[in-house]
Design an enzyme around this catalytic site. Sequence first.
Site, PDB file in Angstrom:
ATOM      1  N   PRO A 273       0.813  -1.215   0.000  1.00  0.00           N
ATOM      2  CA  PRO A 273       0.000   0.000   0.000  1.00  0.00           C
ATOM      3  C   PRO A 273       0.847   1.267   0.000  1.00  0.00           C
ATOM      4  O   PRO A 273       1.676   1.458   0.863  1.00  0.00           O
ATOM      5  CB  PRO A 273      -0.830  -0.119   1.282  1.00  0.00           C
ATOM      6  CG  PRO A 273      -0.148  -1.127   2.120  1.00  0.00           C
ATOM      7  CD  PRO A 273       0.612  -2.010   1.206  1.00  0.00           C
ATOM      8  N   GLU A 274       0.660   2.071  -1.008  1.00  0.00           N
ATOM      9  CA  GLU A 274       1.273   3.398  -1.057  1.00  0.00           C
ATOM     10  C   GLU A 274       0.133   4.393  -0.862  1.00  0.00           C
ATOM     11  O   GLU A 274      -0.974   3.996  -0.500  1.00  0.00           O
ATOM     12  CB  GLU A 274       1.995   3.588  -2.397  1.00  0.00           C
ATOM     13  CG  GLU A 274       3.030   2.487  -2.636  1.00  0.00           C
ATOM     14  CD  GLU A 274       3.752   2.587  -3.974  1.00  0.00           C
ATOM     15  OE1 GLU A 274       3.969   3.717  -4.451  1.00  0.00           O
ATOM     16  OE2 GLU A 274       4.092   1.538  -4.536  1.00  0.00           O
TER      17      GLU A 274
ATOM     18  N   HIS B  21      -3.007 -14.840  10.535  1.00  0.00           N
ATOM     19  CA  HIS B  21      -2.502 -13.505  10.174  1.00  0.00           C
ATOM     20  C   HIS B  21      -3.348 -12.353  10.694  1.00  0.00           C
ATOM     21  O   HIS B  21      -3.080 -11.212  10.378  1.00  0.00           O
ATOM     22  CB  HIS B  21      -2.311 -13.342   8.655  1.00  0.00           C
ATOM     23  CG  HIS B  21      -1.477 -14.408   8.038  1.00  0.00           C
ATOM     24  ND1 HIS B  21      -0.213 -14.740   8.502  1.00  0.00           N
ATOM     25  CD2 HIS B  21      -1.712 -15.243   6.996  1.00  0.00           C
ATOM     26  CE1 HIS B  21       0.277 -15.717   7.765  1.00  0.00           C
ATOM     27  NE2 HIS B  21      -0.608 -16.054   6.863  1.00  0.00           N
TER      28      HIS B  21
ATOM     29  N   ARG C 180       3.191 -10.441   6.676  1.00  0.00           N
ATOM     30  CA  ARG C 180       4.612 -10.294   7.008  1.00  0.00           C
ATOM     31  C   ARG C 180       4.890  -9.631   8.355  1.00  0.00           C
ATOM     32  O   ARG C 180       6.042  -9.437   8.718  1.00  0.00           O
ATOM     33  CB  ARG C 180       5.314  -9.518   5.900  1.00  0.00           C
ATOM     34  CG  ARG C 180       5.205 -10.265   4.606  1.00  0.00           C
ATOM     35  CD  ARG C 180       6.348 -10.035   3.684  1.00  0.00           C
ATOM     36  NE  ARG C 180       6.049 -10.717   2.445  1.00  0.00           N
ATOM     37  CZ  ARG C 180       6.479 -10.343   1.252  1.00  0.00           C
ATOM     38  NH1 ARG C 180       7.233  -9.290   1.136  1.00  0.00           N
ATOM     39  NH2 ARG C 180       6.161 -11.025   0.190  1.00  0.00           N
TER      40      ARG C 180
END
Length: 269
Positions: free
Chosen positions: A2-3, A90, A109
Amino acid sequence: MPELPEVETVRVTLEKEISNEEFAQVDAHYPKIITNDTHEFKQKIVGQKINRIDRMGKYLIFILDQDALIIHLRMEGKFFIKLDEPIQKHEHVVFHFKSGRNLRYHDVRKFGTITLIPLSEYLDTYPLNQLGDEPKDINIEHFYSVLNKKNTEIKAVLLDQHIIAGLGNIYVDETLFLSHVHPTRIASSITYDEAKWIIQAAIQVLDKAIQLGGTTIRSYTSSLGVHGRFQNELNVHMKANEPCPRCQTKIIKMKVKGRGTYVCPSCQK
DNA sequence: CCCGTGCCCTGGCGGC
DNA sequence: TGCCGCCAGGGCACGG
């Protein structure tokens, strides 16, 4: 990954969904995501309401009654809204609301961060006090003078959130393509006009991507199953060996400061 | 101050 | 088919 456009898409969706929700309980299954002391974090956040959700660069900012909840999704962080049902793999932090709904922070992650800071301080405190202006707010003269002093590649400068906020690997490649600038150019060699083109291109790329709900590539999807469509507009990123849309030269993939970088070797100078 | 390197983390992919 | 090893990447800590 995500930017700015993906984070903005998440912000809009979350604000619509969970404004006015009140925190009842927090389960931190993987506490390292929360940078505060976990016990203090829970104690402070319970009872507060979400009044608004802001964004600065790639940071999401939940404006609560007393504190700001500052979230960075890093590569794969995302949110889901659910009712009480079994925790999925997660889902590292679960925010339970008084209404019975949950906001679940999911991050394969585990790189994302969540930080609670009092409203009176959050803008003047790390991390937000480190953040440069977004492209739309950048002063070109100032940006040019910063570039002038930098003895490093232009791509690295554009990825540096202290200097300019919101661009990540995808949008830097696209910005440099549109401005005809090669990613390995040393920043101090960038002319004033090129600096101006870079900022104008960044604004254009980010605006278009926001309109289309961001970019969905690899494993990244926005929160709540929202899928962006900007991947259809990409000119160079992930286009190795395809023809340049401007000059038909083969796009090449190279490494710049360890980052996968896509460039047209002919029309980016 | 400036810049480069390694680290965090795990799924997916290439190689055999 | 299965396993192993390595890569991806934003931002920080650390070192020269």
